[in-house]
Scaffold this motif. Structure first.
Motif, PDB file in Angstrom:
ATOM      1  N   GLN A  83      12.744 -11.284   6.088  1.00 42.45           N
ATOM      2  CA  GLN A  83      11.504 -10.926   5.392  1.00 42.45           C
ATOM      3  C   GLN A  83      11.735  -9.811   4.366  1.00 42.45           C
ATOM      4  OE1 GLN A  83      12.061 -10.853   8.650  1.00 42.45           O
ATOM      5  NE2 GLN A  83      11.089  -9.107   9.688  1.00 42.45           N
ATOM      6  N   TYR A  84      12.943  -9.192   4.438  1.00 39.59           N
ATOM      7  CA  TYR A  84      13.269  -8.127   3.486  1.00 39.59           C
ATOM      8  C   TYR A  84      14.291  -8.567   2.445  1.00 39.59           C
ATOM      9  CZ  TYR A  84      10.643  -5.368   6.809  1.00 39.59           C
ATOM     10  OH  TYR A  84       9.644  -4.912   7.630  1.00 39.59           O
ATOM     11  N   GLY A 114      13.418  -0.386   9.956  1.00 39.75           N
ATOM     12  CA  GLY A 114      13.874   0.653   9.035  1.00 39.75           C
ATOM     13  C   GLY A 114      13.683   0.293   7.572  1.00 39.75           C
ATOM     14  N   TYR A 115      12.954  -0.751   7.295  1.00 40.92           N
ATOM     15  CA  TYR A 115      12.805  -1.244   5.923  1.00 40.92           C
ATOM     16  C   TYR A 115      11.378  -1.088   5.374  1.00 40.92           C
ATOM     17  CZ  TYR A 115      17.117  -3.729   7.226  1.00 40.92           C
ATOM     18  OH  TYR A 115      18.395  -4.047   7.667  1.00 40.92           O
ATOM     19  N   ILE A 116      10.386  -1.207   6.251  1.00 37.49           N
ATOM     20  CA  ILE A 116       9.007  -1.408   5.810  1.00 37.49           C
ATOM     21  C   ILE A 116       8.478  -0.241   4.958  1.00 37.49           C
ATOM     22  CG2 ILE A 116       7.907  -0.459   7.867  1.00 37.49           C
ATOM     23  CD1 ILE A 116       6.854  -3.639   5.894  1.00 37.49           C
ATOM     24  N   ASP A 117       8.897   0.969   5.276  1.00 35.65           N
ATOM     25  CA  ASP A 117       8.345   2.135   4.548  1.00 35.65           C
ATOM     26  C   ASP A 117       8.694   2.094   3.059  1.00 35.65           C
ATOM     27  OD1 ASP A 117       8.907   4.390   7.360  1.00 35.65           O
ATOM     28  OD2 ASP A 117       7.249   3.017   6.892  1.00 35.65           O
ATOM     29  N   ALA A 145       3.450   3.993   2.258  1.00 30.27           N
ATOM     30  CA  ALA A 145       2.217   4.496   2.888  1.00 30.27           C
ATOM     31  C   ALA A 145       1.158   4.685   1.791  1.00 30.27           C
ATOM     32  CB  ALA A 145       2.497   5.811   3.598  1.00 30.27           C
ATOM     33  N   GLY A 146      -0.075   4.300   2.144  1.00 34.16           N
ATOM     34  CA  GLY A 146      -1.160   4.489   1.190  1.00 34.16           C
ATOM     35  C   GLY A 146      -1.384   3.301   0.276  1.00 34.16           C
ATOM     36  N   LEU A 147      -0.566   2.240   0.440  1.00 35.94           N
ATOM     37  CA  LEU A 147      -0.783   1.034  -0.398  1.00 35.94           C
ATOM     38  C   LEU A 147      -2.171   0.490  -0.096  1.00 35.94           C
ATOM     39  CD1 LEU A 147       0.569  -0.978  -2.394  1.00 35.94           C
ATOM     40  CD2 LEU A 147       1.318  -2.275  -0.365  1.00 35.94           C
ATOM     41  N   ALA A 148      -3.007   0.367  -1.111  1.00 31.15           N
ATOM     42  CA  ALA A 148      -4.413  -0.006  -0.911  1.00 31.15           C
ATOM     43  C   ALA A 148      -4.549  -1.352  -0.189  1.00 31.15           C
ATOM     44  CB  ALA A 148      -5.119  -0.070  -2.257  1.00 31.15           C
ATOM     45  N   GLY A 149      -5.395  -1.365   0.833  1.00 33.13           N
ATOM     46  CA  GLY A 149      -5.736  -2.623   1.499  1.00 33.13           C
ATOM     47  C   GLY A 149      -4.743  -3.089   2.526  1.00 33.13           C
ATOM     48  N   VAL A 150      -3.729  -2.239   2.815  1.00 33.27           N
ATOM     49  CA  VAL A 150      -2.656  -2.664   3.725  1.00 33.27           C
ATOM     50  C   VAL A 150      -2.443  -1.617   4.815  1.00 33.27           C
ATOM     51  CG1 VAL A 150      -0.201  -3.260   3.908  1.00 33.27           C
ATOM     52  CG2 VAL A 150      -1.493  -3.917   1.862  1.00 33.27           C
TER      53      VAL A 150
END
Ligand SMILES: Nc1ccn([C@@H]2O[C@H](COP(=O)(O)OP(=O)(O)OP(=O)(O)O)[C@@H](O)[C@H]2O)c(=O)n1
Ligand SMILES: C[C@](O)(CO)[C@H](O)COP(=O)(O)O
Length: 239
Positions: free
Chosen positions: A30-31, A65-68, A73-78
Motif C-alpha cells: 500500500q506504500y 512506520g510509513y503512514i505519517d 497529521a492534520g490532513l483534512a477529512g482523514v
C-alpha cells in the motif's frame, strides 16, 4: 435512487494494515509508488474528492512506520487509526470499534481496500446511489466474463477438474457499503476470520443479500507485481 434520509452520513474506512506478502516488495504494497504517489494515497484522495463522503478513516498496524509521511497529521477529512489486526476482517472490525463514539445509527460505512488505487468519486457515487436505502447494503463487483475452472491436484500438476457455471458469478470489489450498526454486528458475530475475506460475506451470514453494483476493471486490487502497471495504465487514463 435518492437517499431519503438527509441526515445520513457516509464515511470511508480503509483497511491498510496488510504486509503485501504476495507482492513481495521491500515495503507493504500500500506504500509502493503507483502513478507517482504511494498507492494508499490514491484511494484516500478519491474519498476526499467525493462530496458524498463526510470523513475517511485509515486503519494501519500499530507499528506502521510509513503512514505519517504518506498521510501527514492534520490532513483534512482523514483520521489514521493504528489498530490493524492479524486479518483484513480483524482490521476492519478494530477500526469500526475505534470510531464507535463518532458514529450515528443512520451512518453508512464504505469499506475500501487501500490496495485498490483506481477508485473514483464516480464509482463511489454509483455505489451509494445503487444501494439507496437497501438495508442489506451493497458492493461494487464485476460479472465473471471468463470460464471458471475448479482445479484438482494430479501427477501432472494442477489440472482442471470441473467447470463452474459462470452465469450469476461476480468478482467482488470494494467499497462495500453497509450501515455502521449492521457491519459491526455482522463482523462481531463472525467466528472464522479466515472465512470472511470480504465484508459482504459476514452480512450474508446474517441472511441478508447485499446488492451487487457494477464496478470497473480500473478498480482492481493490486495484489501481484504485474498489477502495478495495469493500475498505472488506468490512473494515467483518468476517469
Ligand atoms: N491484516 C490485514 C490484512 C490486509 N489488510 C488490508 O486489506 C486490503 C486487502 O488485502 P490484501 O490485498 O490481501 O493485502 P495484503 O494482506 O497486504 O496482501 P497479502 O495477502 O499478499 O499479504 C489491503 O488494503 C490490506 O492492507 C489489513 O488491513 N489488515
Ligand atoms: C475484499 C476483497 O477485495 C473483495 O474481493 C478481497 O476479498 C480481499 O481479499 P484479500 O486476500 O484480503 O486481498
Amino acid at each position: 435512487m435518492t437517499d431519503t434520509n438527509p441526515t445520513r452520513r457516509y464515511v470511508a474506512l480503509l483497511p491498510a494494515a496488510g504486509v503485501g506478502a504476495r507482492m513481495a516488495a521491500g515495503c507493504p504494497k500500500q506504500y509502493l509508488t503507483v502513478a507517482g504517489q504511494p498507492m494508499l494515497r490514491h484511494a484516500v484522495e478519491a474519498f476526499r474528492a467525493s462530496a458524498l463522503i463526510s470523513h475517511t478513516y485509515v486503519v494501519v498496524s500499530a507499528a506502521d512506520g510509513y503512514i505519517d509521511e504518506v498521510l501527514p497529521a492534520g490532513l483534512a477529512g482523514v483520521t489514521v487509526l493504528r489498530c490493524g489486526g492479524a486479518t483484513r476482517m480483524d482490521s476492519v472490525l478494530n477500526g469500526l470499534r475505534a470510531i464507535q463514539r463518532e458514529m450515528a445509527e443512520s451512518d453508512m460505512v464504505l469499506v475500501h481496500d487501500a490496495a485498490r488505487p483506481g477508485l473514483t468519486p464516480t464509482l463511489i457515487a454509483r455505489l451509494i446511489d445503487g444501494v439507496g436505502d437497501d438495508a442489506a447494503g451493497g458492493l461494487l463487483a464485476l460479472p465473471v466474463v471468463d470460464t471458471v475452472k475448479r482445479s484438482a491436484p494430479s501427477a501432472q500438476g494442477v489440472c482442471s477438474a470441473a467447470t463452474i457455471p459462470r452465469n450469476g458469478m461476480w468478482l467482488a470489489q470494494t467499497p462495500q457499503m453497509f450501515s455502521y450498526q449492521l457491519l459491526l454486528r455482522a463482523l462481531g458475530r463472525a467466528t472464522d476470520p479466515d472465512a470472511i475475506t470480504d465484508d459482504a460475506s459476514a452480512v450474508e451470514l446474517l441472511g441478508l443479500t447485499p446488492r451487487l453494483i457494477e464496478g470497473h476493471p480500473r478498480n482492481l486490487k493490486v495484489t501481484l507485481p504485474a498489477d502495478i502497471r495495469i493500475a498505472e495504465m488506468y490512473l494515467a487514463a483518468g476517469e
